[in-house]
Design a protein around this motif. Structure first.
Motif, PDB file in Angstrom:
ATOM      1  N   GLN A 102      -0.802  11.862  -3.745  1.00 34.19           N
ATOM      2  CA  GLN A 102      -1.863  12.774  -4.168  1.00 34.19           C
ATOM      3  C   GLN A 102      -1.482  13.371  -5.521  1.00 34.19           C
ATOM      4  O   GLN A 102      -0.287  13.475  -5.833  1.00 34.19           O
ATOM      5  CB  GLN A 102      -1.971  13.948  -3.190  1.00 34.19           C
ATOM      6  N   THR A 103      -2.480  13.812  -6.255  1.00 34.69           N
ATOM      7  CA  THR A 103      -2.228  14.462  -7.540  1.00 34.69           C
ATOM      8  C   THR A 103      -1.204  15.590  -7.361  1.00 34.69           C
ATOM      9  O   THR A 103      -0.292  15.755  -8.173  1.00 34.69           O
ATOM     10  CB  THR A 103      -3.542  15.048  -8.087  1.00 34.69           C
ATOM     11  N   GLU A 104      -1.367  16.344  -6.295  1.00 29.54           N
ATOM     12  CA  GLU A 104      -0.497  17.497  -6.074  1.00 29.54           C
ATOM     13  C   GLU A 104       0.967  17.082  -5.986  1.00 29.54           C
ATOM     14  O   GLU A 104       1.862  17.796  -6.442  1.00 29.54           O
ATOM     15  CB  GLU A 104      -0.884  18.192  -4.755  1.00 29.54           C
ATOM     16  N   ALA A 141      -8.843   9.703   7.205  1.00 35.33           N
ATOM     17  CA  ALA A 141      -9.985  10.378   6.564  1.00 35.33           C
ATOM     18  C   ALA A 141      -9.519  11.646   5.880  1.00 35.33           C
ATOM     19  O   ALA A 141      -8.396  12.106   6.109  1.00 35.33           O
ATOM     20  CB  ALA A 141     -11.010  10.754   7.637  1.00 35.33           C
ATOM     21  N   ARG A 142     -10.389  12.223   5.060  1.00 36.31           N
ATOM     22  CA  ARG A 142     -10.127  13.553   4.500  1.00 36.31           C
ATOM     23  C   ARG A 142     -10.621  14.598   5.493  1.00 36.31           C
ATOM     24  O   ARG A 142     -11.588  14.354   6.234  1.00 36.31           O
ATOM     25  CB  ARG A 142     -10.889  13.752   3.186  1.00 36.31           C
ATOM     26  N   THR A 143      -9.999  15.744   5.477  1.00 36.73           N
ATOM     27  CA  THR A 143     -10.467  16.821   6.343  1.00 36.73           C
ATOM     28  C   THR A 143     -11.351  17.798   5.564  1.00 36.73           C
ATOM     29  O   THR A 143     -11.822  18.776   6.107  1.00 36.73           O
ATOM     30  CB  THR A 143      -9.282  17.601   6.944  1.00 36.73           C
ATOM     31  N   ASP A 164       0.868  -1.179   0.000  1.00 40.65           N
ATOM     32  CA  ASP A 164       0.000   0.000   0.000  1.00 40.65           C
ATOM     33  C   ASP A 164       0.902   1.225   0.000  1.00 40.65           C
ATOM     34  O   ASP A 164       1.921   1.252   0.693  1.00 40.65           O
ATOM     35  CB  ASP A 164      -0.844  -0.043   1.287  1.00 40.65           C
ATOM     36  N   HIS A 165       0.588   2.238  -0.787  1.00 40.73           N
ATOM     37  CA  HIS A 165       1.364   3.475  -0.702  1.00 40.73           C
ATOM     38  C   HIS A 165       0.480   4.678  -0.958  1.00 40.73           C
ATOM     39  O   HIS A 165      -0.549   4.594  -1.615  1.00 40.73           O
ATOM     40  CB  HIS A 165       2.612   3.431  -1.574  1.00 40.73           C
ATOM     41  N   TRP A 166       0.893   5.808  -0.397  1.00 39.65           N
ATOM     42  CA  TRP A 166       0.039   7.000  -0.332  1.00 39.65           C
ATOM     43  C   TRP A 166       0.609   8.134  -1.159  1.00 39.65           C
ATOM     44  O   TRP A 166       1.793   8.427  -1.057  1.00 39.65           O
ATOM     45  CB  TRP A 166      -0.075   7.447   1.130  1.00 39.65           C
ATOM     46  N   HIS A 218     -11.232   7.289  -7.600  1.00 40.24           N
ATOM     47  CA  HIS A 218     -11.348   8.570  -8.305  1.00 40.24           C
ATOM     48  C   HIS A 218     -11.689   9.656  -7.298  1.00 40.24           C
ATOM     49  O   HIS A 218     -12.619   9.504  -6.503  1.00 40.24           O
ATOM     50  CB  HIS A 218     -12.442   8.516  -9.377  1.00 40.24           C
ATOM     51  N   ARG A 219     -10.959  10.746  -7.364  1.00 36.73           N
ATOM     52  CA  ARG A 219     -11.156  11.836  -6.405  1.00 36.73           C
ATOM     53  C   ARG A 219     -12.246  12.781  -6.904  1.00 36.73           C
ATOM     54  O   ARG A 219     -12.161  13.303  -8.012  1.00 36.73           O
ATOM     55  CB  ARG A 219      -9.822  12.563  -6.283  1.00 36.73           C
ATOM     56  N   LEU A 220     -13.274  12.978  -6.110  1.00 34.32           N
ATOM     57  CA  LEU A 220     -14.429  13.780  -6.536  1.00 34.32           C
ATOM     58  C   LEU A 220     -14.803  14.789  -5.463  1.00 34.32           C
ATOM     59  O   LEU A 220     -14.583  14.558  -4.269  1.00 34.32           O
ATOM     60  CB  LEU A 220     -15.629  12.869  -6.805  1.00 34.32           C
TER      61      LEU A 220
HETATM   62  P1  AMP Z   1      -5.603  11.731  -5.820  1.00 32.26           P
HETATM   63  O1  AMP Z   1      -5.159  13.139  -5.833  1.00 32.26           O
HETATM   64  O2  AMP Z   1      -6.729  11.455  -6.744  1.00 32.26           O
HETATM   65  O3  AMP Z   1      -4.451  10.776  -5.976  1.00 32.26           O
HETATM   66  O4  AMP Z   1      -6.205  11.459  -4.366  1.00 32.26           O
HETATM   67  C1  AMP Z   1      -5.408  11.679  -3.240  1.00 32.26           C
HETATM   68  C2  AMP Z   1      -6.138  11.246  -2.015  1.00 32.26           C
HETATM   69  O5  AMP Z   1      -6.481   9.851  -2.101  1.00 32.26           O
HETATM   70  C3  AMP Z   1      -5.300  11.367  -0.768  1.00 32.26           C
HETATM   71  O6  AMP Z   1      -5.286  12.672  -0.246  1.00 32.26           O
HETATM   72  C4  AMP Z   1      -5.975  10.359   0.146  1.00 32.26           C
HETATM   73  O7  AMP Z   1      -7.135  10.900   0.716  1.00 32.26           O
HETATM   74  C5  AMP Z   1      -6.366   9.253  -0.825  1.00 32.26           C
HETATM   75  N1  AMP Z   1      -5.309   8.228  -0.875  1.00 32.26           N
HETATM   76  C6  AMP Z   1      -4.410   8.017  -1.840  1.00 32.26           C
HETATM   77  N2  AMP Z   1      -3.636   6.946  -1.567  1.00 32.26           N
HETATM   78  C7  AMP Z   1      -4.052   6.470  -0.369  1.00 32.26           C
HETATM   79  C8  AMP Z   1      -3.643   5.381   0.476  1.00 32.26           C
HETATM   80  N3  AMP Z   1      -2.677   4.548   0.121  1.00 32.26           N
HETATM   81  N4  AMP Z   1      -4.311   5.212   1.647  1.00 32.26           N
HETATM   82  C9  AMP Z   1      -5.323   6.044   2.022  1.00 32.26           C
HETATM   83  N5  AMP Z   1      -5.744   7.070   1.255  1.00 32.26           N
HETATM   84  C10 AMP Z   1      -5.126   7.290   0.084  1.00 32.26           C
END
Ligand code: AMP
Ligand code: COA
Length: 629
Positions: A389-391, A491-493, A385-387, A502-504
């Motif tokens: 964001q588009t930014e 969670a998102r804030t 799993d990895h985290w 997909h981010r909406l």
């Molecule tokens: P996006 O910009 O479409 O990639 O969405 C980014 C958001 O997706 C992040 O700010 C998180 O809320 C969520 N996200 C992305 N990867 C993860 C992950 N591995 N675990 C939990 N949330 C994630």
């Protein structure tokens, strides 16, 4: 070196760390230093360098003897076709398309919108723009004409490159009427549009349209145009709190350096290896890991036109991995949940030889432990799993397999990568100790390859990301860090939701519903869904005297969101209610509504105006299959 040593080497001397990583890029003028902080808190990386993205992604591999290596494999189970393009062929295709764009007046700094499905030509178009210093902005095919129009007006492109259609498993999506509709709606008009005709639905051409092949006839191929390190390679729009999308700007040099670094250190592939990110070019994953990252690094990348299930079955992923010898694979948890639902015992997995595969990466949304365990059991490979964001453009938190495979902790995307000083802060900006929940922030400067601003919206950049916690970038996510330094995203804030990865924006959907003539007030929330993670759900209150039936209003609302935002919003749940629960100061209690829908425990908000409304909401949710207990 072990992960801790690599992370420490960055902490001790970030300048040396990034200058070392920059050695892997072929510069026209090498950078004299990495970080320029004279405009802080706007930081610039490799500002005084000159470089070309396309040269690094294509030409240099041909010059280095990789010309005959396959650069792109297009695999479409929808059309039943597979095609392969070598780096040498890619160079010819891209130089030709770039030359044709140049001949029609597109040059450095001009914007070009790309509205294309998962065809190899989408990558040609991205690379052709970067070859001549034009700034592309890819728009996902699942968005409606209105969303495309908003992006046309913000990016003011000189040209739009589109295909005649995209292919969903159940239907052909005609892009041309959507494109024409968007241009009609937009105030800005492009000089011309390039259309790739696909046999499944050939578009009717107008005076503004030029045919993809015809306009390349007799035109000289274009050379790579070196640009400044800070020149934007692309703008990618993403959802924010309101309906106006945020144009994330990606600077050329940092993008090259950072993506190249991640391919080995995170994704564990060497040049020549086959890599597959099963996403779409319309998302950041598609930009970074279908197109640029693997090509800059000299890998073979797969462009997959299909879905995890139904094209034709839940074995598609495994078939592609086996047939193309994929070493490292990236998908969204929702895709695995779809496969798991169809094939819980992994009967399809057993049919294929997956010995080529070393590991799997999941991102885009929270990876639930059940899904990870299922994938680990079935594949017998590390599931990471990895985290990100588009930014950010690439992962900030990951188990860095290419450096060292750390212990996997279910529910955590693991540890921060070099460049990312992750902290958890309380509302007042105080750092919280391990184990305590707060806002996830990143210490400035953000590393190379992240975004330095929003297109046309420098003030919004500051107010959305930098002003809340001075000295830090606000991610918009909440979570905690444990005693081993592992991060947990909870969670998102803000009002952003995540539907099938997909981010909406729920705010954007509310703007659409509020425009319905019978709707006086509305709220959209994200409720839990076993397959897609979250689904949007709308509540509408009607104007006095509205005569339309509730059933028709709900149908209208669902259609409106589909027409205005697009099918990708997956907006199918909607209820008419008399009132919305609010605080005494009039703030809608969306978080409480989510808890009720998900049958989760919640504390009655102290400031609630009328608690009885919550019972009305509960009753309205039941017919939609929510708030059952
Ligand atoms: P996006 O910009 O479409 O990639 O969405 C980014 C958001 O997706 C992040 O700010 C998180 O809320 C969520 N996200 C992305 N990867 C993860 C992950 N591995 N675990 C939990 N949330 C994630
Ligand atoms: N062009 C046009 N329409 C599109 C589209 C595109 N590029 N992509 C999706 N849509 C449409 C779908 O056809 C569907 O329409 P429908 O309401 O008429 O059925 C709607 O948008 C929702 O699509 P989707 O979210 O893909 O849902 P689904 O039910 O068709 O499929 C999954 C479910 C889980 C299989 C699918 O969401 C999936 O593969 N998810 C992985 C997502 C991913 O990789 N995200 C990238 C982040 S890394």
């Amino acid at each position: 070196m072990a992960y801790r040593d690599v992370y420490k080497s960055w902490q001790d001397d970030p300048e040396a760390f990034w200058m070392k990583a920059a050695e892997a890029i072929d510069w026209d003028t090498p950078p004299s230093k990495a970080l320029f902080d004279d405009n802080a808190p706007i930081y610039e990386w490799f500002r005084d360098a000159r470089v070309n993205t396309c040269y690094n992604a294509v030409d240099r591999h041909v010059e280095a003897g990789r010309g005959d290596q396959v650069a792109i494999i297009h695999d479409s189970p929808i059309t039943n076709t597979i095609s392969k393009i070598t780096y040498r062929e890619l160079q010819t295709r891209v130089a030709s398309l770039a030359g044709a764009l140049q001949a029609k007046g597109v040059g450095k700094g001009d914007r070009v919108i790309i509205y294309m499905p998962m065809v190899a030509e989408a990558l040609d178009a991205m690379l052709a723009c970067s070859r001549i210093g034009a700034i592309h902005s890819v728009v996902f095919g699942g968005f409606a004409a209105n969303e495309l129009a908003v992006r046309i007006d913000d990016a003011t492109p000189k040209a739009i490159i589109a295909a005649s259609c995209g292919l969903e498993p159940n239907r052909v999506v005609s892009y041309k009427p959507l494109l024409d509709g968007a241009i009609e709606l937009a105030t800005h008009k492009p000089d011309f549009t390039v259309i790739l005709q696909r046999d499944q639905d050939r578009a009717t051409m107008t005076d503004r349209d030029v045919d993809w092949y015809e306009f390349q006839q007799g035109v000289a191929p274009a050379d790579c145009v070196p640009v400044e390190g800070t020149h934007p390679v692309y703008i990618l729009y993403t959802s924010g709190t309101t309906g106006a999308p945020k144009g994330v700007v990606r600077p050329t040099a940092g993008h090259l350096v950072a993506l190249n670094w991640t391919m080995k250190n995170i994704y564990n592939v060497d040049p020549g290896d086959v890599w597959w990110a099963a996403s779409d070019v319309g998302w950041v994953v598609g930009h970074s890991y279908i197109c640029y990252g693997p090509l800059i690094h000299g890998n073979t990348t797969i462009v997959f036109e299909g879905k995890p299930i139904g094209t034709p079955d839940a074995g598609t992923f495994w078939r592609v991995i086996q047939d193309h010898n994929v070493k490292s694979f990236f998908t969204a948890p929702t895709a695995f949940r779809a496969v798991k639902r169809e094939d819980p015992t992994g009967e399809f997995v057993k049919k294929y030889d997956l010995s080529c595969l070393d590991q799997v990466f999941l991102a885009g949304e929270r990876a639930d432990p059940d899904t990870i365990i299922w994938a680990q059991d079935q594949l017998q490979k590390p599931v990471i799993d990895h985290w990100w964001q588009t930014e950010l453009g690439y992962p900030g938190v990951c188990n860095p397999v290419g450096i060292e495979l750390l212990d996997v902790k279910l529910g955590s995307p693991s540890v921060p990568l070099p460049g990312f000083g992750m902290k958890i802060l309380d509302d007042d900006g105080n750092e919280l100790p391990s184990g305590e929940l707060g806002a996830i922030v990143i210490k400035l400067p953000l590393p190379p390859g992240t975004f330095p601003t929003l297109w046309n919206a420098p003030e919004r950049f500051l107010s959305s990301y930098l002003n809340t916690f001075p000295g830090y970038y606000e991610t918009g996510d909440a979570g905690m860090i444990d005693e081993d330094g592992y991060l947990y995203i909870m969670a998102r804030t803000d009002d952003v939701i995540n539907v099938a990865g997909h981010r909406l924006s729920t705010g954007g959907m509310e703007e659409v519903l509020a425009a319905h003539p019978d709707v006086a007030e509305c709220a959209v929330i994200g409720v839990t869904d076993a397959l897609k993670g979250q689904l949007p759900m709308g509540f509408v209150c009607l104007n006095k005297g509205a005569t339309t039936t509730h059933e028709d209003i709900v149908k209208d609302c669902i259609k409106l969101v589909r027409d205005k935002i697009g099918p990708v919003a997956a907006f199918k749940l909607c209820a008419v209610v008399d009132r919305l629960p609010k605080t005494r100061s009039g703030k809608i209690l969306r978080a409480t509504m989510v808890k009720i829908a998900d049958s989760a425990e919640f504390k009655m908000p102290a400031t609630i105006d009328d608690p009885a409304i919550l019972d009305e909401i509960r009753e309205a949710l039941k017919p939609l299959g929510y708030a059952k207990s």
